[in-house]
Design a protein around this motif. Structure first.
Motif, PDB file in Angstrom:
ATOM      1  N   ARG A 277       0.843  -1.193   0.000  1.00  0.00           N
ATOM      2  CA  ARG A 277       0.000   0.000   0.000  1.00  0.00           C
ATOM      3  C   ARG A 277       0.876   1.241   0.000  1.00  0.00           C
ATOM      4  O   ARG A 277       1.868   1.310   0.723  1.00  0.00           O
ATOM      5  N   ASN A 278       0.502   2.204  -0.812  1.00  0.00           N
ATOM      6  CA  ASN A 278       1.204   3.479  -0.808  1.00  0.00           C
ATOM      7  C   ASN A 278       0.725   4.285   0.392  1.00  0.00           C
ATOM      8  O   ASN A 278      -0.471   4.587   0.506  1.00  0.00           O
ATOM      9  N   ALA A 279       1.639   4.561   1.267  1.00  0.00           N
ATOM     10  CA  ALA A 279       1.276   5.312   2.472  1.00  0.00           C
ATOM     11  C   ALA A 279       0.804   6.713   2.095  1.00  0.00           C
ATOM     12  O   ALA A 279       1.450   7.415   1.330  1.00  0.00           O
ATOM     13  N   CYS A 280      -0.347   7.072   2.612  1.00  0.00           N
ATOM     14  CA  CYS A 280      -0.888   8.416   2.361  1.00  0.00           C
ATOM     15  C   CYS A 280      -0.255   9.390   3.345  1.00  0.00           C
ATOM     16  O   CYS A 280      -0.308   9.191   4.559  1.00  0.00           O
ATOM     17  N   GLN A 281       0.358  10.396   2.829  1.00  0.00           N
ATOM     18  CA  GLN A 281       1.002  11.408   3.664  1.00  0.00           C
ATOM     19  C   GLN A 281       0.182  12.691   3.618  1.00  0.00           C
ATOM     20  O   GLN A 281       0.293  13.478   2.674  1.00  0.00           O
ATOM     21  N   PRO A 282      -0.693  12.887   4.586  1.00  0.00           N
ATOM     22  CA  PRO A 282      -1.502  14.108   4.559  1.00  0.00           C
ATOM     23  C   PRO A 282      -0.636  15.346   4.760  1.00  0.00           C
ATOM     24  O   PRO A 282       0.439  15.281   5.359  1.00  0.00           O
ATOM     25  N   ALA A 283      -1.126  16.434   4.230  1.00  0.00           N
ATOM     26  CA  ALA A 283      -0.402  17.695   4.403  1.00  0.00           C
ATOM     27  C   ALA A 283      -0.331  18.048   5.891  1.00  0.00           C
ATOM     28  O   ALA A 283      -1.257  17.772   6.649  1.00  0.00           O
TER      29      ALA A 283
END
Length: 611
Positions: A353-359
């Protein structure tokens, strides 16, 4: 024209909040009496019942606390009324005493207790799992997953309670209470009159000689209800394969989504338990016998897991049971978390899974609203006592005084504890103690604390933060309010009179937005010993707009002479104020015109709103 939730329109489909669906289910069952103490995530249930009550055929009350709510509900059902009692999970702690006995006496008119649990502590001091209470009390449990089930289980829980004379628990979680989904209505007959009270002391008066056979009868009722669970449409088996999943409550939705998302639907069988206690043992045994390995998916405690382990051991089943060794025992689940646990069961590798990096977002700590009178009280208390006092806090909006710069909460136990625990802290430490309690909480469970403090001669200053409503849970009324959304309260109880009636002689009342008088009153009370009370009285600004229909006529602004010391921001932390370069500024939209900041800094001025 009747409100849609009251209308007899079978087949109609509406988009409802889970809590609204519970109201509709109670109406379809023929609800006659409803009681509550409000608390998130349950609050929309009693609030909706309250709004509908003028045109509905049931009686409704906001009780002073959960114990009283269940006692009123208990008396109503013993007199033959179909009754709903609602509270959040920690409220069941308060109501536990009558709950245990009601399970002995039975509930002739039918009684459903809504316990709204809060995995993840979204709005609570703990995330206890009240399925334990149901097992302790030998009480059947229904656990909805969808808005449709919330409606249907409420209706069926009330009807089954009346049929068997046993109280039922509707155990929801925050996600179920606050989800929104389509709900198909059933018939909504007129509630009619309660069946009436049938005198039977040996059944309803639990002295020891009667309690012993009552306990036997309770266990017999529970076994009869086990057969209801075996045949319940809320307990379903789906899918095929040598591997199994057992789930309940909102976890059934997580499992369904996780199986669809992972493509593993054809590899597992799923036993979904909506009528989860008493455990449908025959259904569970049949399910366990057909699989080699089982994953139990349930938020919080391993209750189903332990039940199934005991059942498998008792029947010598060779089945591996997974549960809290692959899923956490705290907080809410997510679909991804459940999917990964299912892959542990099936042996399929987890996808990359591509880790989601929130702003990166600025932190937003909880804060009192702009214009909240509690800010004035806390500011004054800190001015007078500083760090020399211990600050005992309680449950409500005012707990938000915890963080800097106000820092007016050193410990907190539960509703109404600030006075009692504050007295204990004073006794043990010898230091000055300031105990903060809200007006609704005072009536909930503060009165006994005052009586105890007076009787035991505690050295504590009690500050009653009277904002004229039960603010944090949605502006519900309590005995001390003078106005509600439905009109004036003609039976208002006066806090000062009650405090004096309990034996407190030193009582002061102030408006916390008048800092000079508030600080002077605190200084005067600080110099005294024993139990003394300050009542900080000013309505919640949101309640003022909503019910009193008043808007502050003026706002604050920062003059050009501002020196940029930011004392106003650093000491008040009012959300209407902000830094504008090297000066402070006030957002006129957020400002409520309390003018507390004018009393802190001479560079802040007042102007008429809109000018």
């Amino acid at each position: 024209m009747a409100h849609s939730l009251l209308a007899d329109t079978p087949g109609h489909i509406d988009l409802l909040l889970g809590n609204e669906a519970i109201v509709r289910g109670a109406v379809e069952a023929g609800l006659q009496v409803a009681t509550c103490y409000p608390g998130t995530p349950s609050s929309e249930v009693p609030d909706t019942l309250f709004r509908l009550s003028p045109e509905a055929g049931y009686s409704f009350e906001y009780s002073v606390n959960e114990k009283v709510a269940l006692e009123v509900a208990g008396g109503a059902t013993l007199a033959g009324a179909m009754t709903l009692c609602t509270m959040k999970h920690v409220g069941v702690n308060v109501a536990a005493d009558p709950l245990m006995t009601l399970c002995y006496t039975g509930t002739p008119g039918g009684l459903l207790l809504l316990s709204a649990d809060d995995p993840g502590c979204h709005s609570s001091q703990n995330e206890q799992d009240n399925r334990y209470y149901a097992r302790l009390a030998c009480m059947p449990v229904l656990e909805p997953t969808t808005a449709q089930e919330a409606k249907d289980m409420t209706r069926d829980g009330l009807l089954l309670s009346k049929k068997h004379g046993a109280p039922f628990m509707l155990r929801t979680t925050t996600r179920v209470n606050h989800l929104r989904g389509p709900v198909e209505f059933g018939p909504a007959p007129a509630p009619g009159k309660p069946d009436g009270f049938q005198r039977n002391p040996s059944k309803f008066v639990p002295i020891p000689a009667f309690s012993r056979p009552m306990h036997v009868a309770l266990l017999e009722r529970l076994e009869a209800l086990r057969q209801e669970a075996e045949n319940s449409p809320y307990n379903t088996v789906t899918g095929n394969g040598p591997l199994g999943i057992v789930c309940s409550s909102i976890s059934r939705a997580y499992v369904a989504d996780a199986l669809t998302q992972s493509g593993l639907t054809d590899k597992v069988r799923v036993l979904g338990l909506g009528f989860s206690h008493p455990l449908p043992e025959t259904l569970c045994l049949d399910f366990l016998s057909g699989v080699s390995k089982v994953l139990v998916v349930e938020e919080l405690e391993p209750i189903l897991e332990n039940d199934l382990r005991a059942l498998a051991q008792k029947n010598a089943l060779n089945v591996e049971i997974l549960g809290k060794n692959v899923l956490p025992r705290c907080n809410e689940f997510t679909v991804t978390m459940v999917e990964d646990a299912i892959r542990t069961l099936t042996g399929d590798p987890a996808p990359v899974r591509n880790a989601c990096q929130p702003a990166a977002l600025p932190m937003r700590p909880p804060n009192l609203c702009a214009g909240c009178p509690h800010r004035g009280t806390y500011f004054a208390a800190r001015k007078v006592f500083g760090d020399d006092a211990i600050y005992s806090s309680d449950i409500g909006c005012y707990t938000l005084g915890l963080l800097p710069p106000l820092q007016a909460a050193d410990f907190l136990l539960c509703m109404g504890s600030s006075i009692s625990a504050g007295g204990g802290a004073a006794l043990a430490s010898g230091k000055a103690v300031v105990a903060f309690i809200g007006d609704s909480t005072y009536f909930h469970s503060g009165l006994t604390g005052v009586a105890n403090a007076v009787f035991n001669k505690h050295n504590v200053l009690i500050v009653v933060l009277d904002n004229r409503t039960t603010a944090m849970t949605g502006h519900q009324p309590h005995p001390g309010v003078d106005k509600t959304i439905l009109g004036d309260n003609e039976s208002r109880l006066d806090i000062e009179a009650s405090v004096r009636g309990l034996g407190v002689t030193e009582v002061r009342e102030v408006n916390p937005f008048n800092q000079k008088k508030t600080q002077a009153a605190l200084e005067e009370l600080k110099a005294m010993k024993g139990v003394r009370v300050l009542i900080a009285k000013e309505p919640c600004p949101l309640f003022t707009r909503r019910v009193y229909k008043k808007v502050a006529p003026q706002v604050a602004y920062v003059a050009e002479s501002c020196t940029g010391r930011f004392e106003c921001l650093d000491t008040l932390a009012c959300p209407a104020m902000y830094r504008d370069g090297d000066r402070a500024a006030v957002n006129p939209i957020l400002c409520n015109g309390c003018m507390l900041c004018l009393q802190v800094c001479g560079h802040i001025k007042a102007k008429k709103r809109g000018s």
